[in-house]
Write an enzyme that holds these catalytic residues in place. Structure first.
Site, PDB file in Angstrom:
ATOM      1  N   HIS A 156       0.837  -1.221   0.000  1.00 30.81           N
ATOM      2  CA  HIS A 156       0.000   0.000   0.000  1.00 30.81           C
ATOM      3  C   HIS A 156       0.867   1.265   0.000  1.00 30.81           C
ATOM      4  O   HIS A 156       0.433   2.299   0.496  1.00 30.81           O
ATOM      5  CB  HIS A 156      -0.964   0.042   1.198  1.00 30.81           C
ATOM      6  CG  HIS A 156      -1.700  -1.236   1.442  1.00 30.81           C
ATOM      7  ND1 HIS A 156      -2.945  -1.501   0.936  1.00 30.81           N
ATOM      8  CD2 HIS A 156      -1.326  -2.358   2.122  1.00 30.81           C
ATOM      9  CE1 HIS A 156      -3.333  -2.714   1.307  1.00 30.81           C
ATOM     10  NE2 HIS A 156      -2.367  -3.262   2.022  1.00 30.81           N
ATOM     11  N   SER A 278      14.520  21.639 -16.612  1.00 28.82           N
ATOM     12  CA  SER A 278      13.293  22.397 -16.827  1.00 28.82           C
ATOM     13  C   SER A 278      13.632  23.691 -17.557  1.00 28.82           C
ATOM     14  O   SER A 278      14.735  24.220 -17.421  1.00 28.82           O
ATOM     15  CB  SER A 278      12.649  22.696 -15.477  1.00 28.82           C
ATOM     16  OG  SER A 278      11.860  23.867 -15.552  1.00 28.82           O
ATOM     17  N   LYS A 284      15.735  21.766 -11.426  1.00 27.63           N
ATOM     18  CA  LYS A 284      15.071  20.502 -11.762  1.00 27.63           C
ATOM     19  C   LYS A 284      15.979  19.496 -12.475  1.00 27.63           C
ATOM     20  O   LYS A 284      16.828  19.868 -13.268  1.00 27.63           O
ATOM     21  CB  LYS A 284      13.845  20.760 -12.643  1.00 27.63           C
ATOM     22  CG  LYS A 284      12.686  21.435 -11.941  1.00 27.63           C
ATOM     23  CD  LYS A 284      12.128  20.664 -10.763  1.00 27.63           C
ATOM     24  CE  LYS A 284      11.336  19.442 -11.167  1.00 27.63           C
ATOM     25  NZ  LYS A 284      10.114  19.766 -11.924  1.00 27.63           N
ATOM     26  N   GLU A 291       9.349   8.377 -17.257  1.00 24.69           N
ATOM     27  CA  GLU A 291       7.967   8.840 -17.464  1.00 24.69           C
ATOM     28  C   GLU A 291       7.466   8.483 -18.858  1.00 24.69           C
ATOM     29  O   GLU A 291       6.316   8.098 -19.045  1.00 24.69           O
ATOM     30  CB  GLU A 291       7.885  10.356 -17.261  1.00 24.69           C
ATOM     31  CG  GLU A 291       8.082  10.777 -15.815  1.00 24.69           C
ATOM     32  CD  GLU A 291       8.223  12.287 -15.684  1.00 24.69           C
ATOM     33  OE1 GLU A 291       7.302  12.897 -15.139  1.00 24.69           O
ATOM     34  OE2 GLU A 291       9.240  12.849 -16.137  1.00 24.69           O
TER      35      GLU A 291
END
Ligand code: ARG
Length: 459
Positions: A156, A278, A284, A291
């Protein structure tokens, strides 16, 4: 009126309709398989006395020259051709004249395309299995470097029990071995029934030798029903499902890599060469590759759904709808290959941060099960021990303690059987080392897993 089938028509095909109908811009990638199939077909025709040995020689040499010219770039595909099959045949006739017009005897594009896709997918299966093996090698190497590095295991997404990083990533290795096996199984089934010789749908009046063609094209048998031979694309569906499963596994792994590389976890740091920055936030470092793998998974699922949907209402035998099979399967093949090709080196170059993993494992009462097991080994029934440890955890939460920092006097208040030996039982290392069950996170099991993967790779 340059269509091969133009004889029965009075008017040429409308330009827009012609483009709509044409598949050359995507099926041209099967040119090698198409030519190979045609060479074997010509060989069979001549062996059976359907064409002469001289004609066969002209055809085979003509096809060989087309193949060579396509490969060296001196011949390019005619995008006005209807499909790759028509292109090769008309190019052959251009080169060798009338003998070229005999190649299509006892054959139809229906069995030809069913053959070409199989031959094409066979090679792609082999390449994808190879890529999966490279991925497995990367996981195996990473796991053997981190056999003793402890991290929290989750259920979980809550800290559950301590495990080693090796054990965690070897779970993915097991999944990828099955993915490779699945592809192999599907390939074997696909190559067990050669469609060539099914012709348009009903077979042919010529005395052909389908077994000869099958054998020379790497099949282990022929499609026993010609309608089945030209109608079904279940092998594409099966492989798409294999590819979707690979993507699902890659996507779960990607999700974890994305989480692990966040500042909240910082279990790993991806190499600069597999991350991006970024345009506005100078700090970043984004896990775009992981992804994208996660994102492209949806696309491969879509390819599977698209083909299943295309096939569901089709009457037997061939229907032009089936031309849609190729873009789906080609897209899935390309996507899976690209994803593994980026994922593997991304994994191999990432920096693992064992200190952070261990730190995270030190919180969250991850050793509570082991404390209960301690009491069980002293004779207490598991349910009773479980309840008692629950109370100790609640006490710790109220008092800002962890299980290791509760004083012995306090433990004794909870239960007199507690003794100083408990601290040795609930340390993170002990929790891992004592998980001796087969398949568990303990060191022997991890060695067994590493050995299994190594043997799989050597197979
Ligand atoms: N381009 C076609 C396909 O991909 C080849 C088969 C055409 N057959 C036919 N009867 N029109 O399915």
């Amino acid at each position: 009126m340059d269509k091969m089938w133009a004889g029965r028509f009075q008017k040429a095909l409308d330009k827009e309709a012609d483009d709509f109908n044409s598949s050359i811009h995507f099926d041209c990638r099967m040119f090698k398989q198409d030519i190979t199939g045609s060479m074997v077909h010509a060989e069979m025709l001549s062996r059976q006395g359907i064409i002469t040995a001289k004609e066969k020689l002209q055809i085979v040499n003509g096809l060989a020259s087309i193949l060579e010219d396509l490969q060296n770039g001196s011949l390019s595909f005619d995008m006005n051709a209807e499909d790759i099959h028509m292109f090769v045949e008309s190019e052959l006739t251009k080169r060798i004249g009338d003998a070229g017009k005999k190649l299509h005897t006892a054959r139809s594009r229906n069995d030809q395309v069913a053959l070409d896709i199989r031959l094409y997918l066979k090679e792609e299966c082999e390449e994808i299995s190879g890529l999966l093996k490279e991925l497995l090698r990367a996981i195996r190497n990473l796991a053997s470097e981190h056999k003793n590095d402890i991290m929290p295991g989750y259920t979980h997404l809550q800290r559950a029990q301590p495990i080693t990083f090796a054990h965690h990533i070897l779970a993915y290795a097991m999944m990828f071995t099955r993915d490779a096996e699945r592809i192999n199984d599907a390939k074997r089934r696909m190559m067990s029934s050669s469609p060539i010789g099914s012709c348009a749908l009903a077979g042919t009046t010529y005395n052909t030798d389908r077994a000869f063609e099958a054998e020379n094209l790497g099949f282990t048998g022929i499609a026993l029903n010609s309608i089945d031979g030209v109608s079904d694309r279940d092998f594409c569906v099966e492989l798409l499902s294999c590819f979707a499963t690979i993507m699902m596994h890659l996507s779960r792994f990607s999700e974890e890599i994305i989480l692990w590389s966040s500042w909240e976890f910082k279990f790993i740091e991806l190499d600069d060469s597999y991350t991006t920055g970024s345009s506005i936030m100078p700090q970043k470092k984004n896990p775009d590759m992981a992804e994208l793998v996660r994102g492209k998974t949806g696309r491969v699922y879509g390819d599977l759904m698209s083909l299943l949907t295309t096939l569901k209402g089709l009457p037997l035998a061939y229907n032009k709808d089936m031309q849609e099979d190729k873009e789906a399967i080609f897209d899935a093949v390309d996507t899976v290959k690209k994803c593994i090709k980026v994922f593997t080196p991304m994994l191999a170059t990432m920096r693992v941060l064992p200190e952070n993993m261990r730190k995270a494992a030190g919180k969250g009462f991850i050793n509570a099960t082991d404390l209960a097991d301690y009491l069980v080994k002293k004779g207490m029934p598991f349910r009773t021990a479980y309840k008692k440890v629950g109370e100790i955890v609640a006490y710790c939460i109220d008092n800002g303690l962890i299980l290791e920092s509760v004083p012995m006097e306090k433990y004794k208040e909870f239960d007199p059987t507690f003794d100083n030996d408990l601290f040795g039982e609930i340390s993170l290392d002990a929790c891992v080392e004592k998980r001796i069950s087969a398949g568990g996170t303990g060191p022997d099991s991890v060695e067994t897993q590493l050995k299994y993967i190594t043997e799989f790779l050597n197979d």
